[in-house]
Design a protein around this motif. Sequence first.
Motif, PDB file in Angstrom:
ATOM      1  N   LYS A   9      23.785   6.293  29.206  1.00  0.00           N
ATOM      2  CA  LYS A   9      22.862   7.051  28.367  1.00  0.00           C
ATOM      3  C   LYS A   9      23.447   8.410  27.998  1.00  0.00           C
ATOM      4  N   ARG A  12      26.283   7.850  25.506  1.00  0.00           N
ATOM      5  CA  ARG A  12      25.721   7.513  24.182  1.00  0.00           C
ATOM      6  C   ARG A  12      25.241   8.775  23.473  1.00  0.00           C
ATOM      7  N   LYS A  13      24.602   9.672  24.227  1.00  0.00           N
ATOM      8  CA  LYS A  13      24.117  10.926  23.649  1.00  0.00           C
ATOM      9  C   LYS A  13      25.290  11.803  23.194  1.00  0.00           C
ATOM     10  N   GLU A  16      26.654  10.341  19.960  1.00  0.00           N
ATOM     11  CA  GLU A  16      25.772  10.651  18.827  1.00  0.00           C
ATOM     12  C   GLU A  16      25.904  12.114  18.413  1.00  0.00           C
ATOM     13  N   GLY A  64      31.378   4.411  19.935  1.00  0.00           N
ATOM     14  CA  GLY A  64      29.972   4.111  20.192  1.00  0.00           C
ATOM     15  C   GLY A  64      29.569   2.674  19.953  1.00  0.00           C
ATOM     16  N   ASP A  67      29.593  -1.311  23.320  1.00  0.00           N
ATOM     17  CA  ASP A  67      28.800  -1.467  24.536  1.00  0.00           C
ATOM     18  C   ASP A  67      28.445  -2.944  24.687  1.00  0.00           C
ATOM     19  N   GLU A  70      24.656  -4.356  25.268  1.00  0.00           N
ATOM     20  CA  GLU A  70      23.613  -4.372  24.248  1.00  0.00           C
ATOM     21  C   GLU A  70      23.494  -5.758  23.625  1.00  0.00           C
ATOM     22  N   ARG A  78      25.447  -1.125  15.093  1.00  0.00           N
ATOM     23  CA  ARG A  78      26.376  -0.024  15.405  1.00  0.00           C
ATOM     24  C   ARG A  78      27.690  -0.185  14.632  1.00  0.00           C
TER      25      ARG A  78
END
Length: 146
Positions: A9, A12-13, A16, A64, A67, A70, A78
């Motif tokens: 998490k 990922r942040k 982004e 990104g 993953d 997912e 993505r």
Amino acid sequence: MSKESQKIKRSRKAIENTAAFGMIIMAVGLLAPFTDLTNMDYLRFFKWIYSAGALIFTVARIVGSTDPDESLRLRRLRRMEFWSGVAFCFGAFFWFYNEHRYASFLLVGAGSWTALQETIYFALAGAVIQVTAAFMLSRQIKKENK
């Protein structure tokens, strides 16, 4: 929440945020030449800023989109964001290409719009792809979290 999911998490942040930073740099690179269309030094300087932003955005989207935990649909969405980065990079390429191609027009000042025409087209195409992918991603993430 496990430590591994918290780490994913956080990464990922960070990805982004890096992509958003790249988009801000691209926006600065695109807007600055329009402040003074008679000064051609803006075109020569800000093409590098736009290109750096496009590269940062594309690299963030490459990192990104990998993953494996997912769902298939999220991974495809993505990848769609990655293609917006490719469109931005094509815009950067055409900025370099057209600056040399329309060098005689740039001396007069009439060629600045001509030199940036394809760059603007590809930037708009990348923005449309990015907005569409972001909308679809948020819907899919909400659907999967229910």
